[in-house]
Design a protein around this motif. Structure first.
Motif, mmCIF file in Angstrom:
data_model
loop_
_atom_site.group_PDB
_atom_site.id
_atom_site.type_symbol
_atom_site.label_atom_id
_atom_site.label_comp_id
_atom_site.label_asym_id
_atom_site.label_seq_id
_atom_site.Cartn_x
_atom_site.Cartn_y
_atom_site.Cartn_z
ATOM 1 N N GLU A 193 37.528 47.814 45.235
ATOM 2 C CA GLU A 193 36.972 46.967 46.291
ATOM 3 C C GLU A 193 37.266 45.503 45.999
ATOM 4 O O GLU A 193 36.808 44.944 44.999
ATOM 5 N N ALA A 194 38.036 44.882 46.908
ATOM 6 C CA ALA A 194 38.421 43.486 46.724
ATOM 7 C C ALA A 194 37.207 42.573 46.646
ATOM 8 O O ALA A 194 37.203 41.600 45.884
ATOM 9 N N GLU A 195 36.175 42.893 47.411
ATOM 10 C CA GLU A 195 34.979 42.035 47.420
ATOM 11 C C GLU A 195 34.334 41.969 46.036
ATOM 12 O O GLU A 195 33.826 40.923 45.631
ATOM 13 N N SER A 196 34.356 43.078 45.313
ATOM 14 C CA SER A 196 33.790 43.094 43.971
ATOM 15 C C SER A 196 34.602 42.206 43.039
ATOM 16 O O SER A 196 34.048 41.433 42.247
ATOM 17 N N LEU A 197 35.920 42.290 43.121
ATOM 18 C CA LEU A 197 36.767 41.448 42.285
ATOM 19 C C LEU A 197 36.544 39.970 42.585
ATOM 20 O O LEU A 197 36.506 39.138 41.665
ATOM 21 N N GLN A 198 36.378 39.645 43.841
ATOM 22 C CA GLN A 198 36.173 38.248 44.206
ATOM 23 C C GLN A 198 34.873 37.696 43.627
ATOM 24 O O GLN A 198 34.788 36.521 43.251
ATOM 25 N N LYS A 199 33.864 38.555 43.487
ATOM 26 C CA LYS A 199 32.604 38.125 42.872
ATOM 27 C C LYS A 199 32.758 37.852 41.380
ATOM 28 O O LYS A 199 31.928 37.159 40.788
ATOM 29 N N LEU A 200 33.816 38.410 40.783
ATOM 30 C CA LEU A 200 34.021 38.286 39.341
ATOM 31 C C LEU A 200 35.020 37.189 38.987
ATOM 32 O O LEU A 200 35.269 36.939 37.799
ATOM 33 N N ARG A 201 35.564 36.517 39.981
ATOM 34 C CA ARG A 201 36.662 35.577 39.756
ATOM 35 C C ARG A 201 36.276 34.439 38.825
ATOM 36 O O ARG A 201 37.103 33.965 38.023
ATOM 37 N N ASP A 202 35.041 33.966 38.906
ATOM 38 C CA ASP A 202 34.633 32.810 38.099
ATOM 39 C C ASP A 202 34.626 33.104 36.602
ATOM 40 O O ASP A 202 34.517 32.175 35.791
ATOM 41 N N LEU A 203 34.732 34.375 36.218
ATOM 42 C CA LEU A 203 34.786 34.713 34.794
ATOM 43 C C LEU A 203 36.118 34.310 34.164
ATOM 44 O O LEU A 203 36.249 34.303 32.931
ATOM 45 N N GLU A 204 37.094 33.993 35.001
ATOM 46 C CA GLU A 204 38.428 33.592 34.520
ATOM 47 C C GLU A 204 39.091 34.675 33.674
ATOM 48 O O GLU A 204 39.748 34.408 32.668
ATOM 49 N N LEU A 205 38.903 35.916 34.097
ATOM 50 C CA LEU A 205 39.500 37.067 33.431
ATOM 51 C C LEU A 205 40.469 37.748 34.394
ATOM 52 O O LEU A 205 40.293 37.665 35.619
ATOM 53 N N PRO A 206 41.499 38.420 33.894
ATOM 54 C CA PRO A 206 42.431 39.101 34.796
ATOM 55 C C PRO A 206 41.755 40.219 35.575
ATOM 56 O O PRO A 206 40.989 41.009 35.013
ATOM 57 N N LEU A 207 42.060 40.274 36.856
ATOM 58 C CA LEU A 207 41.450 41.223 37.776
ATOM 59 C C LEU A 207 42.503 42.207 38.277
ATOM 60 O O LEU A 207 43.633 41.826 38.580
ATOM 61 N N VAL A 208 42.095 43.470 38.371
ATOM 62 C CA VAL A 208 43.013 44.549 38.737
ATOM 63 C C VAL A 208 42.516 45.230 40.001
ATOM 64 O O VAL A 208 41.394 45.754 40.043
ATOM 65 N N PHE A 209 43.342 45.237 41.022
ATOM 66 C CA PHE A 209 43.016 45.897 42.295
ATOM 67 C C PHE A 209 43.543 47.323 42.233
ATOM 68 O O PHE A 209 44.752 47.567 42.191
ATOM 69 N N LEU A 210 42.624 48.280 42.193
ATOM 70 C CA LEU A 210 42.996 49.690 42.152
ATOM 71 C C LEU A 210 43.379 50.176 43.545
ATOM 72 O O LEU A 210 42.796 49.745 44.545
ATOM 73 N N MET A 211 44.340 51.092 43.611
ATOM 74 C CA MET A 211 44.824 51.577 44.895
ATOM 75 C C MET A 211 45.011 53.081 44.846
ATOM 76 O O MET A 211 45.614 53.610 43.895
ATOM 77 N N GLY A 212 44.478 53.750 45.860
ATOM 78 C CA GLY A 212 44.622 55.192 45.969
ATOM 79 C C GLY A 212 45.784 55.576 46.853
ATOM 80 O O GLY A 212 46.534 54.727 47.344
ATOM 81 N N THR A 213 45.920 56.872 47.084
ATOM 82 C CA THR A 213 47.060 57.377 47.852
ATOM 83 C C THR A 213 46.764 57.512 49.340
ATOM 84 O O THR A 213 47.672 57.820 50.111
ATOM 85 N N GLU A 214 45.519 57.276 49.737
ATOM 86 C CA GLU A 214 45.169 57.439 51.137
ATOM 87 C C GLU A 214 45.865 56.386 52.017
ATOM 88 O O GLU A 214 46.304 55.337 51.534
ATOM 89 N N GLU A 215 45.911 56.651 53.294
ATOM 90 C CA GLU A 215 46.626 55.794 54.237
ATOM 91 C C GLU A 215 46.125 54.346 54.196
ATOM 92 O O GLU A 215 46.909 53.399 54.368
#
Length: 331
Positions: A193-215
Protein backbone atom coordinates in the motif's frame (compact mmCIF):
# COMPACT_ATOMS: atom_id res chain seq x y z
CA UNK A 1 26.35 -11.95 -21.30
CA UNK A 2 26.08 -11.75 -17.51
CA UNK A 3 25.16 -8.52 -15.76
CA UNK A 4 25.47 -7.37 -12.17
CA UNK A 5 29.00 -8.62 -11.66
CA UNK A 6 29.14 -6.50 -8.50
CA UNK A 7 27.22 -9.34 -6.93
CA UNK A 8 27.67 -8.60 -3.22
CA UNK A 9 25.22 -5.73 -3.63
CA UNK A 10 22.54 -8.31 -4.45
CA UNK A 11 20.90 -8.81 -1.09
CA UNK A 12 19.67 -12.08 0.36
CA UNK A 13 16.43 -11.31 2.19
CA UNK A 14 15.56 -14.12 4.60
CA UNK A 15 11.83 -14.36 4.01
CA UNK A 16 10.26 -14.77 7.46
CA UNK A 17 13.71 -16.02 8.42
CA UNK A 18 14.96 -19.41 7.28
CA UNK A 19 11.34 -20.47 6.93
CA UNK A 20 12.30 -23.49 4.86
CA UNK A 21 14.05 -24.89 7.94
CA UNK A 22 12.13 -23.59 10.97
CA UNK A 23 8.57 -22.37 11.57
CA UNK A 24 8.39 -18.89 10.09
CA UNK A 25 8.56 -15.65 12.06
CA UNK A 26 10.38 -17.04 15.05
CA UNK A 27 13.66 -15.81 16.52
CA UNK A 28 15.11 -19.24 15.71
CA UNK A 29 14.12 -18.88 12.06
CA UNK A 30 15.54 -15.36 11.85
CA UNK A 31 18.80 -16.44 13.49
CA UNK A 32 19.24 -19.38 11.14
CA UNK A 33 18.52 -17.19 8.12
CA UNK A 34 21.33 -14.82 9.09
CA UNK A 35 23.77 -17.61 9.90
CA UNK A 36 22.97 -19.22 6.56
CA UNK A 37 24.09 -16.08 4.73
CA UNK A 38 21.04 -13.83 4.74
CA UNK A 39 21.61 -10.06 4.73
CA UNK A 40 18.16 -9.07 6.00
CA UNK A 41 15.53 -10.46 8.36
CA UNK A 42 12.20 -10.08 6.58
CA UNK A 43 9.29 -9.41 8.95
CA UNK A 44 5.51 -9.20 8.48
CA UNK A 45 4.06 -6.89 11.11
CA UNK A 46 0.54 -7.04 12.55
CA UNK A 47 -0.90 -5.46 15.68
CA UNK A 48 -2.13 -6.88 18.96
CA UNK A 49 -5.24 -5.57 20.68
CA UNK A 50 -3.12 -3.28 22.84
CA UNK A 51 -1.13 -1.84 19.94
CA UNK A 52 2.08 -3.89 20.01
CA UNK A 53 3.65 -4.95 16.72
CA UNK A 54 4.30 -8.67 16.40
CA UNK A 55 5.59 -10.85 13.56
CA UNK A 56 2.97 -13.01 11.87
CA UNK A 57 2.26 -13.85 8.23
CA UNK A 58 -1.24 -12.39 8.58
CA UNK A 59 -3.55 -11.02 11.27
CA UNK A 60 -5.18 -14.46 11.21
CA UNK A 61 -2.95 -16.52 13.52
CA UNK A 62 -4.78 -19.84 13.55
CA UNK A 63 -2.48 -21.37 10.93
CA UNK A 64 0.81 -20.16 12.41
CA UNK A 65 0.27 -20.67 16.15
CA UNK A 66 -1.32 -23.23 18.44
CA UNK A 67 -4.18 -20.89 19.33
CA UNK A 68 -6.81 -23.23 17.84
CA UNK A 69 -5.82 -25.94 20.35
CA UNK A 70 -6.11 -23.65 23.35
CA UNK A 71 -9.53 -24.06 25.02
CA UNK A 72 -9.19 -20.78 26.90
CA UNK A 73 -9.26 -18.93 23.57
CA UNK A 74 -11.97 -20.95 21.80
CA UNK A 75 -14.45 -18.07 21.99
CA UNK A 76 -12.06 -15.76 20.09
CA UNK A 77 -12.70 -17.43 16.72
CA UNK A 78 -14.51 -15.26 14.22
CA UNK A 79 -14.78 -13.96 10.66
CA UNK A 80 -13.43 -10.68 9.30
CA UNK A 81 -13.32 -8.98 5.93
CA UNK A 82 -9.73 -7.97 5.17
CA UNK A 83 -9.00 -6.11 1.94
CA UNK A 84 -12.24 -7.41 0.46
CA UNK A 85 -11.70 -11.06 1.37
CA UNK A 86 -13.65 -12.91 4.05
CA UNK A 87 -11.31 -14.64 6.50
CA UNK A 88 -12.29 -17.00 9.33
CA UNK A 89 -10.04 -17.89 12.23
CA UNK A 90 -8.29 -16.22 15.15
CA UNK A 91 -7.01 -12.68 14.82
CA UNK A 92 -4.05 -11.02 16.50
CA UNK A 93 -6.03 -7.85 17.13
CA UNK A 94 -8.30 -9.77 19.51
CA UNK A 95 -5.40 -10.68 21.81
CA UNK A 96 -3.23 -8.62 24.12
CA UNK A 97 0.51 -9.01 23.87
CA UNK A 98 0.52 -10.92 27.16
CA UNK A 99 -1.95 -13.42 25.66
CA UNK A 100 0.02 -13.67 22.41
CA UNK A 101 3.12 -14.51 24.43
CA UNK A 102 1.41 -17.63 25.81
CA UNK A 103 1.03 -19.01 22.26
CA UNK A 104 3.62 -21.03 20.36
CA UNK A 105 4.44 -21.01 16.66
CA UNK A 106 3.62 -23.92 14.36
CA UNK A 107 4.63 -24.72 10.79
CA UNK A 108 2.32 -23.02 8.26
CA UNK A 109 3.05 -25.47 5.41
CA UNK A 110 3.25 -28.90 7.08
CA UNK A 111 2.56 -30.84 3.88
CA UNK A 112 5.55 -29.29 2.11
CA UNK A 113 7.80 -28.89 5.16
CA UNK A 114 7.08 -31.85 7.42
CA UNK A 115 10.50 -31.64 9.10
CA UNK A 116 9.59 -28.21 10.42
CA UNK A 117 6.67 -29.66 12.35
CA UNK A 118 9.19 -31.21 14.75
CA UNK A 119 9.59 -27.66 16.08
CA UNK A 120 5.88 -26.96 16.53
CA UNK A 121 5.39 -25.52 19.98
CA UNK A 122 9.06 -24.69 20.56
CA UNK A 123 9.04 -20.95 19.89
CA UNK A 124 7.00 -17.94 21.04
CA UNK A 125 5.74 -15.15 18.78
CA UNK A 126 8.35 -12.35 18.61
CA UNK A 127 7.77 -8.62 18.91
CA UNK A 128 9.35 -5.99 16.69
CA UNK A 129 11.56 -4.88 19.57
CA UNK A 130 12.87 -8.41 20.05
CA UNK A 131 13.66 -8.67 16.34
CA UNK A 132 15.55 -5.37 16.36
CA UNK A 133 17.60 -6.57 19.33
CA UNK A 134 18.31 -9.85 17.52
CA UNK A 135 19.49 -8.07 14.36
CA UNK A 136 21.93 -6.00 16.40
CA UNK A 137 23.19 -9.08 18.26
CA UNK A 138 23.64 -11.05 15.02
CA UNK A 139 25.48 -8.13 13.44
CA UNK A 140 27.95 -8.26 16.31
CA UNK A 141 28.18 -12.07 16.31
CA UNK A 142 28.67 -12.50 12.56
CA UNK A 143 30.83 -9.44 11.98
CA UNK A 144 28.68 -8.16 9.13
CA UNK A 145 25.48 -6.10 8.97
CA UNK A 146 22.24 -8.00 9.50
CA UNK A 147 19.39 -5.69 8.64
CA UNK A 148 15.65 -5.81 9.09
CA UNK A 149 13.05 -5.60 6.33
CA UNK A 150 9.62 -5.01 7.93
CA UNK A 151 6.34 -5.09 6.02
CA UNK A 152 3.24 -3.27 7.18
CA UNK A 153 0.67 -6.04 6.69
CA UNK A 154 -2.78 -4.86 5.55
CA UNK A 155 -2.21 -1.34 6.94
CA UNK A 156 -5.53 0.08 5.72
CA UNK A 157 -7.38 -2.71 7.51
CA UNK A 158 -5.46 -2.06 10.71
CA UNK A 159 -6.23 1.65 10.46
CA UNK A 160 -9.92 0.86 10.00
CA UNK A 161 -9.99 -0.91 13.39
CA UNK A 162 -8.06 1.81 15.17
CA UNK A 163 -4.69 0.03 15.21
CA UNK A 164 -2.50 1.93 12.74
CA UNK A 165 0.78 0.15 12.10
CA UNK A 166 2.91 3.12 11.13
CA UNK A 167 3.04 5.10 14.41
CA UNK A 168 4.39 2.23 16.56
CA UNK A 169 6.77 1.23 13.77
CA UNK A 170 8.11 4.77 13.51
CA UNK A 171 8.44 4.96 17.28
CA UNK A 172 10.29 1.65 17.60
CA UNK A 173 12.73 2.38 14.79
CA UNK A 174 13.44 5.86 16.11
CA UNK A 175 13.92 4.73 19.71
CA UNK A 176 16.33 1.96 18.72
CA UNK A 177 18.56 3.97 16.39
CA UNK A 178 17.15 2.63 13.14
CA UNK A 179 15.86 5.85 11.61
CA UNK A 180 17.68 8.34 9.44
CA UNK A 181 20.29 7.93 6.70
CA UNK A 182 22.71 5.98 8.93
CA UNK A 183 20.73 3.43 10.99
CA UNK A 184 22.60 1.15 13.38
CA UNK A 185 21.67 -1.80 11.13
CA UNK A 186 20.35 -1.60 7.56
CA UNK A 187 16.60 -1.19 7.15
CA UNK A 188 14.19 -1.48 4.23
CA UNK A 189 10.48 -0.82 4.77
CA UNK A 190 7.94 -2.54 2.52
CA UNK A 191 4.23 -2.50 1.82
CA UNK A 192 1.68 -3.31 -0.88
CA UNK A 193 0.00 0.00 0.00
CA UNK A 194 1.55 3.25 -1.22
CA UNK A 195 -0.25 5.23 1.48
CA UNK A 196 1.55 3.25 4.18
CA UNK A 197 4.94 3.92 2.61
CA UNK A 198 4.18 7.61 2.37
CA UNK A 199 3.50 7.70 6.12
CA UNK A 200 6.97 6.25 6.69
CA UNK A 201 8.87 8.63 4.40
CA UNK A 202 10.10 10.92 7.18
CA UNK A 203 12.18 8.05 8.60
CA UNK A 204 14.60 8.60 5.69
CA UNK A 205 14.84 4.86 5.08
CA UNK A 206 14.54 3.06 1.73
CA UNK A 207 10.96 2.14 0.90
CA UNK A 208 9.86 -0.85 -1.16
CA UNK A 209 6.58 -0.97 -3.07
CA UNK A 210 5.41 -4.58 -3.25
CA UNK A 211 3.51 -5.68 -6.35
CA UNK A 212 1.34 -8.70 -6.98
CA UNK A 213 0.33 -10.43 -10.19
CA UNK A 214 -3.27 -9.21 -10.24
CA UNK A 215 -4.46 -6.83 -12.95
CA UNK A 216 -4.42 -3.82 -10.60
CA UNK A 217 -0.61 -3.94 -10.54
CA UNK A 218 -0.11 -4.05 -14.30
CA UNK A 219 0.16 -0.28 -14.72
CA UNK A 220 3.01 -0.11 -12.22
CA UNK A 221 5.13 -2.47 -14.35
CA UNK A 222 5.19 0.01 -17.24
CA UNK A 223 7.81 2.76 -17.56
CA UNK A 224 5.12 5.32 -16.78
CA UNK A 225 3.93 3.44 -13.73
CA UNK A 226 7.47 2.89 -12.47
CA UNK A 227 8.12 6.62 -12.74
CA UNK A 228 5.10 7.15 -10.48
CA UNK A 229 6.43 4.59 -7.99
CA UNK A 230 9.76 6.41 -7.92
CA UNK A 231 7.92 9.44 -6.54
CA UNK A 232 7.30 7.65 -3.23
CA UNK A 233 9.54 4.56 -3.13
CA UNK A 234 13.13 3.50 -3.67
CA UNK A 235 12.58 -0.07 -4.80
CA UNK A 236 9.96 -2.50 -6.03
CA UNK A 237 9.23 -5.97 -4.70
CA UNK A 238 7.43 -7.73 -7.56
CA UNK A 239 6.30 -11.34 -7.67
CA UNK A 240 9.14 -13.15 -9.42
CA UNK A 241 6.88 -14.22 -12.30
CA UNK A 242 6.68 -10.57 -13.32
CA UNK A 243 10.39 -10.76 -14.13
CA UNK A 244 10.66 -14.31 -15.47
CA UNK A 245 7.46 -16.24 -16.03
CA UNK A 246 7.14 -20.02 -16.29
CA UNK A 247 6.13 -21.18 -19.76
CA UNK A 248 3.35 -23.62 -20.57
CA UNK A 249 6.09 -26.24 -20.94
CA UNK A 250 7.14 -25.74 -17.33
CA UNK A 251 10.36 -23.89 -18.15
CA UNK A 252 11.68 -20.50 -17.10
CA UNK A 253 10.89 -18.07 -19.87
CA UNK A 254 12.78 -15.03 -21.08
CA UNK A 255 13.10 -12.01 -18.76
CA UNK A 256 10.65 -9.18 -19.20
CA UNK A 257 11.77 -5.56 -19.38
CA UNK A 258 10.74 -4.92 -15.75
CA UNK A 259 14.22 -4.97 -14.19
CA UNK A 260 15.74 -2.69 -16.81
CA UNK A 261 12.76 -0.34 -16.74
CA UNK A 262 12.83 -0.16 -12.94
CA UNK A 263 16.55 0.59 -12.93
CA UNK A 264 15.96 3.28 -15.52
CA UNK A 265 13.46 4.84 -13.10
CA UNK A 266 16.05 4.70 -10.31
CA UNK A 267 14.41 1.80 -8.47
CA UNK A 268 16.02 -1.32 -7.02
CA UNK A 269 14.32 -4.66 -7.71
CA UNK A 270 13.80 -7.32 -5.00
CA UNK A 271 11.50 -10.10 -6.30
CA UNK A 272 9.66 -12.62 -4.11
CA UNK A 273 9.61 -15.52 -3.16
CA UNK A 274 12.31 -18.11 -3.92
CA UNK A 275 11.73 -21.57 -2.45
CA UNK A 276 13.76 -24.71 -3.06
CA UNK A 277 11.19 -27.49 -2.79
CA UNK A 278 9.86 -29.17 -5.93
CA UNK A 279 6.39 -27.95 -4.98
CA UNK A 280 7.39 -24.36 -5.77
CA UNK A 281 9.78 -24.83 -8.70
CA UNK A 282 9.05 -24.91 -12.44
CA UNK A 283 8.40 -28.46 -13.62
CA UNK A 284 11.68 -28.75 -15.52
CA UNK A 285 13.67 -27.85 -12.40
CA UNK A 286 12.08 -30.47 -10.16
CA UNK A 287 13.99 -33.49 -8.88
CA UNK A 288 11.75 -36.53 -8.82
CA UNK A 289 8.09 -36.41 -7.82
CA UNK A 290 8.21 -35.77 -4.06
CA UNK A 291 6.92 -32.23 -3.44
CA UNK A 292 9.16 -31.83 -0.40
CA UNK A 293 12.44 -32.65 -2.20
CA UNK A 294 14.80 -29.85 -3.18
CA UNK A 295 15.03 -29.31 -6.93
CA UNK A 296 17.26 -27.26 -9.22
CA UNK A 297 17.02 -24.05 -7.23
CA UNK A 298 20.48 -22.84 -8.33
CA UNK A 299 19.32 -22.64 -11.94
CA UNK A 300 16.41 -20.43 -10.95
CA UNK A 301 18.58 -18.07 -8.91
CA UNK A 302 21.09 -17.88 -11.73
CA UNK A 303 18.44 -16.78 -14.20
CA UNK A 304 17.33 -13.95 -11.95
CA UNK A 305 20.88 -12.89 -11.15
CA UNK A 306 21.56 -12.67 -14.88
CA UNK A 307 18.38 -10.63 -15.29
CA UNK A 308 19.90 -8.04 -12.97
CA UNK A 309 17.86 -8.19 -9.76
CA UNK A 310 19.24 -6.37 -6.72
CA UNK A 311 18.02 -8.83 -4.11
CA UNK A 312 15.87 -11.91 -3.58
CA UNK A 313 13.29 -12.84 -0.98
CA UNK A 314 14.03 -16.46 -0.09
CA UNK A 315 12.83 -19.13 2.32
CA UNK A 316 16.23 -20.84 1.97
CA UNK A 317 18.96 -18.29 2.63
CA UNK A 318 21.73 -20.86 2.47
CA UNK A 319 20.69 -21.92 -1.01
CA UNK A 320 20.55 -18.31 -2.19
CA UNK A 321 23.95 -17.64 -0.65
CA UNK A 322 25.52 -20.66 -2.36
CA UNK A 323 23.91 -19.80 -5.69
CA UNK A 324 25.26 -16.27 -5.38
CA UNK A 325 28.75 -17.60 -4.60
CA UNK A 326 28.67 -19.82 -7.70
CA UNK A 327 27.45 -16.94 -9.81
CA UNK A 328 30.27 -14.72 -8.54
CA UNK A 329 32.87 -17.34 -9.39
CA UNK A 330 31.50 -17.85 -12.87
CA UNK A 331 30.86 -14.16 -13.50
Amino acid sequence: MRRNKQLPHIKIISHRGASGHRPEHTLASYTLGARYGGDFIEVDLVSTKDGHLIARHESEIGHTTDVATRPEFADRAGTRTIDGAEVTGFFAEDFTLAEIKTLRAVERLPEVRPDNTAHDGDYPVPTLEEIIALAKALTKELGRPIGIYPETKHPAYHASIGLELEPPLIRALSEHGLAGPEPQVPVFLQSFEAESLQKLRDLELPLVFLMGTEEKWRHFTTPEGLAEVAEFADAIGPHKSMIIAVTDEGKLGEPTALVDDAHEAGLLVHPYTFRSENHFLPETLRSGTDATTYGGFATEYDAFFVAGVDGVFTDHSRHAFLAREIFMEEG
